[in-house]
Structures are given as structure tokens and as C-alpha cells.
Enzyme design. Structure first.
Site, PDB file in Angstrom:
ATOM      1  N   ARG A 177       0.828  -1.217   0.000  1.00 31.92           N
ATOM      2  CA  ARG A 177       0.000   0.000   0.000  1.00 31.92           C
ATOM      3  C   ARG A 177       0.859   1.262   0.000  1.00 31.92           C
ATOM      4  NH1 ARG A 177      -2.644  -3.677   2.987  1.00 31.92           N
ATOM      5  NH2 ARG A 177      -1.637  -2.961   4.883  1.00 31.92           N
ATOM      6  N   GLU A 202       6.549  -9.226  16.275  1.00 30.16           N
ATOM      7  CA  GLU A 202       6.150  -9.666  17.611  1.00 30.16           C
ATOM      8  C   GLU A 202       6.442 -11.166  17.756  1.00 30.16           C
ATOM      9  OE1 GLU A 202       2.269  -8.269  18.371  1.00 30.16           O
ATOM     10  OE2 GLU A 202       2.207  -9.159  20.377  1.00 30.16           O
TER      11      GLU A 202
HETATM   12  P1  AMP Z   1       4.526  -2.020  11.515  1.00 25.91           P
HETATM   13  O1  AMP Z   1       5.813  -2.610  11.017  1.00 25.91           O
HETATM   14  O2  AMP Z   1       4.003  -2.700  12.742  1.00 25.91           O
HETATM   15  O3  AMP Z   1       4.606  -0.520  11.675  1.00 25.91           O
HETATM   16  O4  AMP Z   1       3.426  -2.350  10.428  1.00 25.91           O
HETATM   17  C1  AMP Z   1       3.279  -1.542   9.365  1.00 25.91           C
HETATM   18  C2  AMP Z   1       2.786  -2.276   8.141  1.00 25.91           C
HETATM   19  O5  AMP Z   1       1.739  -3.198   8.414  1.00 25.91           O
HETATM   20  C3  AMP Z   1       2.258  -1.264   7.180  1.00 25.91           C
HETATM   21  O6  AMP Z   1       2.778  -1.571   5.896  1.00 25.91           O
HETATM   22  C4  AMP Z   1       0.752  -1.396   7.252  1.00 25.91           C
HETATM   23  O7  AMP Z   1       0.220  -1.354   5.965  1.00 25.91           O
HETATM   24  C5  AMP Z   1       0.495  -2.737   7.914  1.00 25.91           C
HETATM   25  N1  AMP Z   1      -0.428  -2.653   9.056  1.00 25.91           N
HETATM   26  C6  AMP Z   1      -0.123  -2.868  10.370  1.00 25.91           C
HETATM   27  N2  AMP Z   1      -1.181  -2.743  11.158  1.00 25.91           N
HETATM   28  C7  AMP Z   1      -2.220  -2.399  10.360  1.00 25.91           C
HETATM   29  C8  AMP Z   1      -3.604  -2.091  10.589  1.00 25.91           C
HETATM   30  N3  AMP Z   1      -4.163  -2.102  11.817  1.00 25.91           N
HETATM   31  N4  AMP Z   1      -4.364  -1.760   9.525  1.00 25.91           N
HETATM   32  C9  AMP Z   1      -3.817  -1.723   8.280  1.00 25.91           C
HETATM   33  N5  AMP Z   1      -2.533  -2.006   7.997  1.00 25.91           N
HETATM   34  C10 AMP Z   1      -1.734  -2.343   9.018  1.00 25.91           C
END
Ligand code: AMP
Length: 174
Positions: free
Chosen positions: A59, A96
Site C-alpha cells: 500500500r 512480535e
Molecule cells: P509495523 O511494522 O508494525 O509498523 O506495520 C506496518 C505495516 O503493516 C504497514 O505496511 C501497514 O500497511 C500494515 N499494518 C499494520 N497494522 C495495520 C492495521 N491495523 N491496519 C492496516 N494495515 C496495518
């Protein structure tokens, strides 16, 4: 921003129980909202201080490529392993539970180039921190990190303190 926020759909328990998935498809199918989101994401940064815009699969590509077009900058993808065809640099990072990895083409960035890193959403920050490390391993400089959405309750910002960070829409709970 409130009108953009209202166009984001929260899908409960996707992809697993307890996660409230922030679905941007309901925002980007609205042409005025999509354009406003891109303009506002771009307004947070100075194009004269950016050489390339990096998008994180998948995305992140949507927002980063539209910003790159708006500013007449090059777009570079960071992808899940095995998708990029030429020589790549890979970085594994902790989730995690378990690990994940991202790859970039080794020749995507020339030393000293300033790269703006874009994704749709900041959650724990692990993904974008890994993307920033890849930029730096190739000799680039992170010009900033930008998101449409930030899940503030996960405090992903803490992993990105050394960078200029912008998000347009905040959610403080699932
Ligand atoms: P992080 O590495 O935990 O910051 O996760 C970020 C990635 O996971 C991004 O590319 C987001 O598109 C996706 N992502 C994580 N949590 C969500 C959520 N609640 N809704 C949509 N996309 C998420």
C-alpha cells in the site's frame, strides 16, 4: 483531516482476531479525497530536500508513487523477498512473533541521495525502521518518513526518533 478520517474503514478482526484493520480502499476510490491525501502528505516535506521517494510494498506504493509524480521525483520500491529481479540487498527484522524481511535493488540509491520513505500506515514501526536501515546501508540519507495513518497507541514513533516524521490521521485505539 476529519473528512479523510471518516473515509477510512476499520475492519474488525482482520487479518486475525483483535486487529482493527485500517482499510484505505474506501478513501482512495474517492478522487477528491485521494488527491487531498497526496497533496497533504507532500506538503509536510520540502521537495528541494528530497531526491527519491521510496514506497513500501504494497500500500505504500500507492501513496509514494503519486507523490513522486507530483514532485517529478524518482520512485523506488522496497519489497517482500523474492519479488525484485536484479541484485538485491535484504534486511531481516523482528516481528512480535518471528521475523520478516524486505529487499531493495542494490542500485536503487546512489550514495548521498536523500530518500523520503512512505507507507500507508505506521503501526509498531518495525517495517519502516527496516526500510530506513536499507536506505542507510546503501549510503543514502533518510530525508523523512511519511504516513497517511498513525496508530498512536502502538508508539511506533519511538523507533524512528532520529527522522522527521509526519502522519495525517491518528487513531488512538483499535
Ligand atoms: P509495523 O511494522 O508494525 O509498523 O506495520 C506496518 C505495516 O503493516 C504497514 O505496511 C501497514 O500497511 C500494515 N499494518 C499494520 N497494522 C495495520 C492495521 N491495523 N491496519 C492496516 N494495515 C496495518
Amino acid at each position: 483531516m476529519e473528512s479523510l478520517k471518516a473515509l477510512i474503514r476499520t475492519v474488525p478482526d482482520f487479518p486475525k482476531a483483535g486487529i482493527g484493520f485500517k482499510d484505505i480502499t474506501t478513501l482512495i476510490k474517492n478522487g477528491d479525497a485521494f488527491a487531498a491525501a497526496i497533496d497533504e502528505m507532500a506538503n509536510q516535506f520540502d521537495p528541494d530536500r528530497v531526491d527519491l521517494i521510496m514506497g513500501i510494498e504494497a500500500r505504500g506504493f500507492i501513496f509514494a508513487s503519486a507523490m513522486a509524480y507530483k514532485w517529478n521525483k524518482g520512485f523506488i520500491p522496497v519489497r517482500k523477498p523474492g519479488k525484485l529481479p536484479a541484485q538485491t540487498k535484504r534486511l531481516e527484522y523482528d516481528l512480535e512473533y518471528g521475523t520478516d524481511a524486505l529487499e531493495i535493488h542494490k542500485d536503487a540509491i546512489q550514495p548521498g541521495q536523500r530518500v523520503l520513505v512512505i507507507d500507508d500506515l505506521l503501526a509498531t514501526g518495525g517495517t519502516v525502521a527496516a526500510a530506513c536501515q536499507l536506505v542507510e546501508q546503501l549510503g543514502g540519507e533518510v530525508a523523512g518518513v511519511g504516513f497517511l495513518i498513525e496508530l498512536t497507541f502502538l508508539n511506533g514513533r519511538a523507533k524512528l526518533e532520529q527522522y522527521k516524521l509526519s502522519s495525517l490521521i491518528e487513531f488512538d485505539s483499535e
